[in-house]
Design a protein around this motif. Structure first.
Motif, mmCIF file in Angstrom:
data_model
loop_
_atom_site.group_PDB
_atom_site.id
_atom_site.type_symbol
_atom_site.label_atom_id
_atom_site.label_comp_id
_atom_site.label_asym_id
_atom_site.label_seq_id
_atom_site.Cartn_x
_atom_site.Cartn_y
_atom_site.Cartn_z
ATOM 1 N N MET A 1 0.839 -1.165 0.000
ATOM 2 C CA MET A 1 0.000 0.000 0.000
ATOM 3 C C MET A 1 0.896 1.243 0.000
ATOM 4 O O MET A 1 1.765 1.390 0.838
ATOM 5 C CB MET A 1 -0.891 -0.036 1.251
ATOM 6 N N LYS A 2 0.660 2.124 -0.967
ATOM 7 C CA LYS A 2 1.451 3.351 -1.064
ATOM 8 C C LYS A 2 0.937 4.379 -0.060
ATOM 9 O O LYS A 2 -0.263 4.510 0.149
ATOM 10 C CB LYS A 2 1.343 3.954 -2.460
ATOM 11 N N LYS A 3 1.876 5.083 0.518
ATOM 12 C CA LYS A 3 1.525 6.124 1.467
ATOM 13 C C LYS A 3 1.191 7.399 0.697
ATOM 14 O O LYS A 3 1.945 7.827 -0.166
ATOM 15 C CB LYS A 3 2.694 6.367 2.422
ATOM 16 N N GLN A 4 0.038 7.979 0.999
ATOM 17 C CA GLN A 4 -0.390 9.218 0.359
ATOM 18 C C GLN A 4 0.423 10.385 0.915
ATOM 19 O O GLN A 4 0.656 10.454 2.111
ATOM 20 C CB GLN A 4 -1.878 9.474 0.655
ATOM 21 N N PRO A 5 0.854 11.290 0.041
ATOM 22 C CA PRO A 5 1.549 12.463 0.572
ATOM 23 C C PRO A 5 0.572 13.311 1.377
ATOM 24 O O PRO A 5 -0.560 13.542 0.958
ATOM 25 C CB PRO A 5 2.034 13.204 -0.670
ATOM 26 N N GLY A 6 0.982 13.722 2.553
ATOM 27 C CA GLY A 6 0.123 14.520 3.422
ATOM 28 C C GLY A 6 0.500 15.983 3.366
ATOM 29 O O GLY A 6 1.310 16.421 2.548
ATOM 30 N N LYS A 7 -0.091 16.716 4.280
ATOM 31 C CA LYS A 7 0.230 18.125 4.397
ATOM 32 C C LYS A 7 1.667 18.249 4.890
ATOM 33 O O LYS A 7 2.152 17.397 5.623
ATOM 34 C CB LYS A 7 -0.686 18.793 5.425
ATOM 35 N N PRO A 8 2.319 19.339 4.508
ATOM 36 C CA PRO A 8 3.671 19.529 5.044
ATOM 37 C C PRO A 8 3.594 19.680 6.559
ATOM 38 O O PRO A 8 2.643 20.233 7.095
ATOM 39 C CB PRO A 8 4.147 20.819 4.382
ATOM 40 N N LYS A 9 4.594 19.162 7.231
ATOM 41 C CA LYS A 9 4.618 19.209 8.683
ATOM 42 C C LYS A 9 4.871 20.649 9.140
ATOM 43 O O LYS A 9 5.712 21.345 8.587
ATOM 44 C CB LYS A 9 5.710 18.280 9.204
ATOM 45 N N PHE A 10 4.129 21.075 10.142
ATOM 46 C CA PHE A 10 4.276 22.414 10.679
ATOM 47 C C PHE A 10 5.581 22.528 11.450
ATOM 48 O O PHE A 10 5.911 21.677 12.260
ATOM 49 C CB PHE A 10 3.094 22.743 11.593
ATOM 50 N N ASN A 11 6.332 23.594 11.195
ATOM 51 C CA ASN A 11 7.605 23.819 11.863
ATOM 52 C C ASN A 11 7.501 25.111 12.675
ATOM 53 O O ASN A 11 7.601 26.215 12.142
ATOM 54 C CB ASN A 11 8.738 23.914 10.843
#
Length: 90
Positions: A1-11
Motif C-alpha cells: 500500500m502506497k503512502k499518500q503524501p500529506g500536508k507539510p509538517k508544521f515547523n
C-alpha cells in the motif's frame, strides 16, 4: 500500500523566526501560510497585552493592502483586529 503524501509538517521554529524577521515580506508570507494551515494568524507570538504589537499590526496592514490577498484572509485579518486590544499600539 502506497503512502499518500500529506500536508507539510508544521515547523514552529521556522514560524517564530519568520515572525521575528525585520523583512515584512517574510513575515507576511509566514502569516499567510499559517492562516492557510490553521485558519488564524499567529498573534500569540507577540505581546498584545496592552495593545496590538506594532510589528504584528504592520504585517496584517501590509497583507490587507495587498491586492493579491484573498477575501478569506481579509476576513481573518478583520477578525484578528476586532479581537485584539486596539486602544494603543505596543
Amino acid at each position: 500500500m502506497k503512502k499518500q503524501p500529506g500536508k507539510p509538517k508544521f515547523n514552529f521554529e521556522q514560524l517564530k523566526a519568520a515572525a521575528a524577521s525585520t523583512d515584512i515580506e517574510v513575515r507576511a508570507k509566514a502569516f499567510a501560510e499559517y492562516f492557510e494551515m490553521f485558519n488564524e494568524f499567529p498573534s500569540y507570538l507577540y505581546d498584545n497585552t496592552h495593545g496590538i504589537d506594532a510589528v504584528l499590526l504592520k504585517t496584517v496592514e501590509k497583507m490587507k493592502s495587498d491586492p493579491e490577498t484573498n477575501e478569506k484572509v481579509r476576513a481573518g485579518i478583520e477578525s484578528l483586529l476586532n479581537r485584539l486590544p486596539s486602544s494603543q499600539i505596543s
